[in-house]
Design an enzyme around this catalytic site. Structure first.
Site, PDB file in Angstrom:
ATOM      1  N   ASN A 274       0.624  -1.122   0.041  1.00 52.48           N
ATOM      2  CA  ASN A 274      -0.030  -0.050  -0.024  1.00 52.48           C
ATOM      3  C   ASN A 274       1.063   1.186   0.065  1.00 52.48           C
ATOM      4  O   ASN A 274       1.596   1.627   0.909  1.00 52.48           O
ATOM      5  CB  ASN A 274      -0.916   0.191   1.371  1.00 52.48           C
ATOM      6  CG  ASN A 274      -1.789   1.406   1.339  1.00 52.48           C
ATOM      7  OD1 ASN A 274      -1.784   2.229   0.470  1.00 52.48           O
ATOM      8  ND2 ASN A 274      -2.255   1.279   2.455  1.00 52.48           N
TER       9      ASN A 274
ATOM     10  N   GLY B 183       2.176   2.237  10.744  1.00 51.05           N
ATOM     11  CA  GLY B 183       3.032   3.643  10.395  1.00 51.05           C
ATOM     12  C   GLY B 183       3.815   3.744  11.603  1.00 51.05           C
ATOM     13  O   GLY B 183       4.333   4.962  11.918  1.00 51.05           O
TER      14      GLY B 183
ATOM     15  N   SER C  26       3.400  -2.066  10.482  1.00 53.56           N
ATOM     16  CA  SER C  26       4.807  -2.041  10.534  1.00 53.56           C
ATOM     17  C   SER C  26       5.574  -3.283  10.190  1.00 53.56           C
ATOM     18  O   SER C  26       6.577  -3.696  10.873  1.00 53.56           O
ATOM     19  CB  SER C  26       5.257  -1.659  11.911  1.00 53.56           C
ATOM     20  OG  SER C  26       4.779   0.009  12.048  1.00 53.56           O
TER      21      SER C  26
ATOM     22  N   LYS D 232       0.179   4.322  -0.447  1.00 53.60           N
ATOM     23  CA  LYS D 232      -0.569   5.490   0.308  1.00 53.60           C
ATOM     24  C   LYS D 232      -0.373   6.288  -0.707  1.00 53.60           C
ATOM     25  O   LYS D 232      -0.311   6.537  -1.968  1.00 53.60           O
ATOM     26  CB  LYS D 232      -0.193   5.541   1.731  1.00 53.60           C
ATOM     27  CG  LYS D 232      -0.116   4.291   2.735  1.00 53.60           C
ATOM     28  CD  LYS D 232      -0.130   4.720   4.119  1.00 53.60           C
ATOM     29  CE  LYS D 232       0.084   3.468   5.011  1.00 53.60           C
ATOM     30  NZ  LYS D 232       0.075   3.665   6.001  1.00 53.60           N
TER      31      LYS D 232
HETATM   32  C1  PEP Z   1      -0.819  -0.005   6.088  1.00 53.76           C
HETATM   33  O1  PEP Z   1      -0.990   1.550   5.863  1.00 53.76           O
HETATM   34  O2  PEP Z   1      -1.876  -0.753   5.616  1.00 53.76           O
HETATM   35  C2  PEP Z   1       0.366  -0.266   6.746  1.00 53.76           C
HETATM   36  C3  PEP Z   1       0.327  -1.517   7.460  1.00 53.76           C
HETATM   37  O3  PEP Z   1       1.312   0.512   6.826  1.00 53.76           O
HETATM   38  P1  PEP Z   1       2.743   0.221   7.557  1.00 53.76           P
HETATM   39  O4  PEP Z   1       3.370  -1.107   7.196  1.00 53.76           O
HETATM   40  O5  PEP Z   1       3.510   1.494   7.389  1.00 53.76           O
HETATM   41  O6  PEP Z   1       2.496   0.325   9.042  1.00 53.76           O
END
Ligand code: PEP
Length: 252
Positions: free
Chosen positions: A11, A175, A214, A13
């Site tokens: 993702n 995140g 994460s 984003k």
């Molecule tokens: C996400 O936004 O789906 C996600 C898991 O972000 P991150 O891996 O940065 O925690």
């Protein structure tokens, strides 16, 4: 138990210039041959979907959207529909990400509608569920996840879940650099599968339930090694080709 093919979905984003994204896709393409079993999915921002489609066409990787509108077309300024994503070769779409729920006011009912719109367009929904930190601390994790899941299952019927993916993403881990422990994640994944199994054992057994929050190369193997964790939904670490590919290999 079903032999579930793992999925690792990135993702992106709201990140990436054209040049950065082209470089990331080139890096990914170079490493696709090192991934054997896991299905790789890349979900860029809408405006970069054509680039992903161009670069990933003919490879083993798939691509998708991060959201969609429930309408097919019309006067909905700023929105993108399922058929439009499909037209650009998308196979997947993320539905109900916690950022959509909290920052853009998506309710459980809207998430169910989006899930249906995705399937109507021939896209595979990746349905995100997960609790906030205060909900976890109040021992509400299972209740929250059940409510989010039931909103789709009870509206559309369990059969609609057969061709979909669930992502368990504890909001406090997204995140933040804080990852759920493999046991914490496994407990919720088992709960999700059990809840689906109460309606339809076959759907539950075949469901790919991804962990998100994460996840990175250093913790992917331990997480995905859990019996009910079938891959990952990756935010930050999906923006670095080698890191993302290492997670994909961990899912092999
Ligand atoms: C996400 O936004 O789906 C996600 C898991 O972000 P991150 O891996 O940065 O925690």
């Amino acid at each position: 138990m079903a032999n579930r093919q793992p999925i690792v979905a990135g993702n992106w984003k709201m990140n990436g210039s054209q040049a950065e994204s082209a470089a990331l896709l080139t890096g990914l393409k170079k490493g696709l041959g090192t991934v054997n079993k896991a299905k790789i999915v890349v979900c860029p921002p809408f405006i970069l979907v054509p680039l992903a489609a161009k670069e990933l066409a003919g490879t083993t990787a798939a691509w998708g959207g991060q959201n969609l509108d429930t309408h097919k077309s019309g006067a909905f300024t700023g929105e993108v529909s399922g058929p439009m994503l499909k037209d650009f070769g998308c196979s997947y779409v993320i539905i109900g990400h916690s950022e959509r729920r909290t920052l853009f006011g998506e309710t459980d009912a809207m998430v169910a509608e989006k899930f249906k719109a995705a399937q109507d367009a021939g896209l595979i929904p990746i349905l995100c569920v997960g609790e906030t930190l205060s909900e976890r601390e109040a021992n509400q994790t299972e209740a929250v996840v059940a409510r989010q899941l039931d909103a789709v299952v009870n509206t559309l019927g369990i059969a609609a879940l057969a061709n979909s993916v669930v992502a368990y993403e504890p909001v406090w881990a997204i995140g933040t650099g804080k990852t759920a422990s493999p046991q914490q994640a496994q407990d919720v994944h088992r709960f999700i599968r059990g809840r689906l199994a109460a309606k339809d054992a076959k759907v539950a057994d075949g469901m790919r339930i991804l962990y998100g929050g994460s996840m990175k190369a250093a913790n992917a193997k331990e997480l995905i090694g859990q019996p009910d964790i079938d891959g990952g939904l990756i935010g930050g670490a999906s923006l670095v080709a080698d890191e993302f590919l290492a997670i994909c290999r961990a899912a092999d």
